[in-house]
Design a protein around this motif. Sequence first.
Motif, PDB file in Angstrom:
ATOM      1  N   PRO A  94       0.848  -1.201   0.000  1.00 23.52           N
ATOM      2  CA  PRO A  94       0.000   0.000   0.000  1.00 23.52           C
ATOM      3  C   PRO A  94       0.880   1.246   0.000  1.00 23.52           C
ATOM      4  O   PRO A  94       1.958   1.245   0.597  1.00 23.52           O
ATOM      5  N   VAL A  95       0.444   2.296  -0.671  1.00 23.03           N
ATOM      6  CA  VAL A  95       1.204   3.543  -0.696  1.00 23.03           C
ATOM      7  C   VAL A  95       0.303   4.708  -0.295  1.00 23.03           C
ATOM      8  O   VAL A  95      -0.821   4.821  -0.757  1.00 23.03           O
ATOM      9  N   HIS A  96       0.833   5.560   0.575  1.00 17.06           N
ATOM     10  CA  HIS A  96       0.106   6.740   1.034  1.00 17.06           C
ATOM     11  C   HIS A  96       0.939   7.961   0.647  1.00 17.06           C
ATOM     12  O   HIS A  96       1.978   8.226   1.260  1.00 17.06           O
ATOM     13  N   PHE A  97       0.514   8.673  -0.365  1.00 16.54           N
ATOM     14  CA  PHE A  97       1.299   9.786  -0.881  1.00 16.54           C
ATOM     15  C   PHE A  97       0.986  11.096  -0.160  1.00 16.54           C
ATOM     16  O   PHE A  97      -0.140  11.332   0.280  1.00 16.54           O
ATOM     17  N   SER A  98       2.010  11.963  -0.081  1.00 15.81           N
ATOM     18  CA  SER A  98       1.884  13.269   0.570  1.00 15.81           C
ATOM     19  C   SER A  98       1.825  14.397  -0.447  1.00 15.81           C
ATOM     20  O   SER A  98       2.128  15.549  -0.100  1.00 15.81           O
ATOM     21  N   ILE A  99       1.468  14.093  -1.676  1.00 14.81           N
ATOM     22  CA  ILE A  99       1.406  15.114  -2.720  1.00 14.81           C
ATOM     23  C   ILE A  99       0.424  16.209  -2.293  1.00 14.81           C
ATOM     24  O   ILE A  99      -0.745  15.939  -2.025  1.00 14.81           O
ATOM     25  N   GLY A 100       0.931  17.445  -2.211  1.00 12.65           N
ATOM     26  CA  GLY A 100       0.144  18.569  -1.717  1.00 12.65           C
ATOM     27  C   GLY A 100       0.524  18.982  -0.309  1.00 12.65           C
ATOM     28  O   GLY A 100       0.180  20.082   0.135  1.00 12.65           O
ATOM     29  N   GLN A 101       1.233  18.098   0.409  1.00 12.58           N
ATOM     30  CA  GLN A 101       1.598  18.364   1.804  1.00 12.58           C
ATOM     31  C   GLN A 101       3.103  18.582   1.995  1.00 12.58           C
ATOM     32  O   GLN A 101       3.605  18.511   3.117  1.00 12.58           O
ATOM     33  N   GLU A 102       3.828  18.856   0.940  1.00 19.73           N
ATOM     34  CA  GLU A 102       5.294  18.873   1.015  1.00 19.73           C
ATOM     35  C   GLU A 102       5.854  19.899   1.998  1.00 19.73           C
ATOM     36  O   GLU A 102       6.920  19.681   2.581  1.00 19.73           O
ATOM     37  N   ALA A 103       5.153  21.007   2.199  1.00 19.33           N
ATOM     38  CA  ALA A 103       5.696  22.068   3.049  1.00 19.33           C
ATOM     39  C   ALA A 103       5.804  21.639   4.506  1.00 19.33           C
ATOM     40  O   ALA A 103       6.685  22.122   5.233  1.00 19.33           O
ATOM     41  N   THR A 104       4.935  20.757   4.961  1.00 18.42           N
ATOM     42  CA  THR A 104       4.992  20.347   6.363  1.00 18.42           C
ATOM     43  C   THR A 104       6.270  19.560   6.634  1.00 18.42           C
ATOM     44  O   THR A 104       6.981  19.824   7.606  1.00 18.42           O
ATOM     45  N   ALA A 105       6.565  18.589   5.784  1.00 15.83           N
ATOM     46  CA  ALA A 105       7.755  17.761   5.975  1.00 15.83           C
ATOM     47  C   ALA A 105       9.031  18.585   5.817  1.00 15.83           C
ATOM     48  O   ALA A 105       9.934  18.534   6.661  1.00 15.83           O
ATOM     49  N   VAL A 106       9.113  19.346   4.745  1.00 15.82           N
ATOM     50  CA  VAL A 106      10.327  20.108   4.455  1.00 15.82           C
ATOM     51  C   VAL A 106      10.548  21.205   5.492  1.00 15.82           C
ATOM     52  O   VAL A 106      11.663  21.404   5.985  1.00 15.82           O
ATOM     53  N   GLY A 107       9.492  21.924   5.838  1.00 14.25           N
ATOM     54  CA  GLY A 107       9.630  23.011   6.796  1.00 14.25           C
ATOM     55  C   GLY A 107      10.069  22.547   8.166  1.00 14.25           C
ATOM     56  O   GLY A 107      10.946  23.162   8.795  1.00 14.25           O
ATOM     57  N   VAL A 108       9.488  21.460   8.660  1.00 14.70           N
ATOM     58  CA  VAL A 108       9.863  20.955   9.984  1.00 14.70           C
ATOM     59  C   VAL A 108      11.273  20.384   9.965  1.00 14.70           C
ATOM     60  O   VAL A 108      12.100  20.679  10.836  1.00 14.70           O
ATOM     61  N   CYS A 109      11.577  19.552   8.977  1.00 18.74           N
ATOM     62  CA  CYS A 109      12.892  18.902   8.950  1.00 18.74           C
ATOM     63  C   CYS A 109      14.028  19.894   8.722  1.00 18.74           C
ATOM     64  O   CYS A 109      15.165  19.639   9.114  1.00 18.74           O
ATOM     65  N   ALA A 110      13.724  21.047   8.116  1.00 17.56           N
ATOM     66  CA  ALA A 110      14.746  22.079   7.942  1.00 17.56           C
ATOM     67  C   ALA A 110      15.170  22.687   9.270  1.00 17.56           C
ATOM     68  O   ALA A 110      16.226  23.311   9.359  1.00 17.56           O
ATOM     69  N   ALA A 111      14.358  22.485  10.296  1.00 19.83           N
ATOM     70  CA  ALA A 111      14.675  23.034  11.622  1.00 19.83           C
ATOM     71  C   ALA A 111      15.418  22.032  12.494  1.00 19.83           C
ATOM     72  O   ALA A 111      15.736  22.345  13.644  1.00 19.83           O
ATOM     73  N   LEU A 112      15.719  20.856  11.970  1.00 20.43           N
ATOM     74  CA  LEU A 112      16.309  19.786  12.767  1.00 20.43           C
ATOM     75  C   LEU A 112      17.774  19.565  12.452  1.00 20.43           C
ATOM     76  O   LEU A 112      18.258  19.922  11.383  1.00 20.43           O
ATOM     77  N   ARG A 113      18.474  18.948  13.387  1.00 19.73           N
ATOM     78  CA  ARG A 113      19.825  18.480  13.169  1.00 19.73           C
ATOM     79  C   ARG A 113      19.782  17.003  12.781  1.00 19.73           C
ATOM     80  O   ARG A 113      18.775  16.312  13.037  1.00 19.73           O
ATOM     81  N   THR A 114      20.865  16.521  12.210  1.00 18.55           N
ATOM     82  CA  THR A 114      20.917  15.121  11.806  1.00 18.55           C
ATOM     83  C   THR A 114      20.670  14.201  12.994  1.00 18.55           C
ATOM     84  O   THR A 114      19.985  13.178  12.879  1.00 18.55           O
ATOM     85  N   GLU A 115      21.189  14.567  14.171  1.00 23.57           N
ATOM     86  CA  GLU A 115      21.056  13.692  15.339  1.00 23.57           C
ATOM     87  C   GLU A 115      19.669  13.730  15.985  1.00 23.57           C
ATOM     88  O   GLU A 115      19.360  12.921  16.855  1.00 23.57           O
ATOM     89  N   ASP A 116      18.833  14.654  15.581  1.00 19.76           N
ATOM     90  CA  ASP A 116      17.444  14.633  16.029  1.00 19.76           C
ATOM     91  C   ASP A 116      16.720  13.481  15.331  1.00 19.76           C
ATOM     92  O   ASP A 116      17.005  13.183  14.169  1.00 19.76           O
TER      93      ASP A 116
END
Length: 343
Positions: free
Chosen positions: A54-76
């Motif tokens: 099964p696949v669950h796509f996030s097409i349309g929701q990209e800003a949530t993933a990118v915006g949050v992960c841009a605030a993180l360090r690799t070790e988080d």
Amino acid sequence: MTVTRAAEASVHPRIDSEDTHVNDLQLLRAMVRVRCVEEVLADVYRDEQEMRTPVHFSIGQEATAVGVCAALRTEDIVYSGHRCHAHYLAKGGDLRAMVAELYGRESGCAAGRGGSVHLVDEAAGFGASSAILGEMIAVATGTAWAFARERAPRVAVTFFGDGASEEGVFHESLNFAALRRLPVLYVCENNQYSLTSPLPARQPAGTGIGERAGGYGIPVSRVDGNDVTAVRSAAAAAVEHCRAGRGPRFLELDTYRWREHVGPNWDHEHGGRSRAEVRSWMRRCPIARATAALRGGEPSVEKLVTAWEEEFRAEARTAVAHAKSAAWPKVGDLLAGTYGDMK
């Protein structure tokens, strides 16, 4: 860091919060990559019928993933649910390993045993994802407890949808995190639906998900989840709060998935949602909005987006080709890593 062109690279550079040169153009580029990868996979999934997961796509929701992960360090450490591709990629997960996992190959990130909903990349700080609704909320809380006990300056992050906020584990975890002042960031991607059930059909009028989190004394920020710069800003403040030992934070990000709950198709054709509603949210496309916002300072932004689309679609197709030619797991290793393998 400078994000380089890497159509042939198996691991794509991620945006790291410690990089003082991270800019809005890089955020846009990261969103384009997530969108292109998922659109290629959706087409291949539908047309070839070779991915048996099964696949669950996030097409349309990209800003949530990118915006949050841009605030993180690799070790988080990031944890996710069933709609996990975007989080995995935004945190720096290995694309080829992800695609090989969708094809059930030994070189997959879970050795071909987990499929689309069970991704992992420890090197990138992507702890795990799971199809069990709300499960990773508790796992992230436990990880944050370990960080707190070790006095490690690390943050655990868990992404989940609005439907998971109706699970008991949501309340148990938030209560425990608030009590112990744990460094955990709860990120609710409120895409307005649980499968095909809209929020008003599931939650009492006049109440909100963020209000429930706030009831445990956890600071809450509700943000337009289709505005990547707003998401990054809110996530950066929340992560700083957690890392400073001030306890958990909660982000409610309003967004919308364009495709059906599970699968590569559109559900408005089957009555799940109206075509008008889907189109109204598509006009709020996070990539289009970020592109428009950058146009004044970067007149060639449309040309850049076009070039990135070509690059990332080629990267995704290359990953598919590698997956198709990869070896299947060995039958003799079927029980490896399970209780049945314990002596």
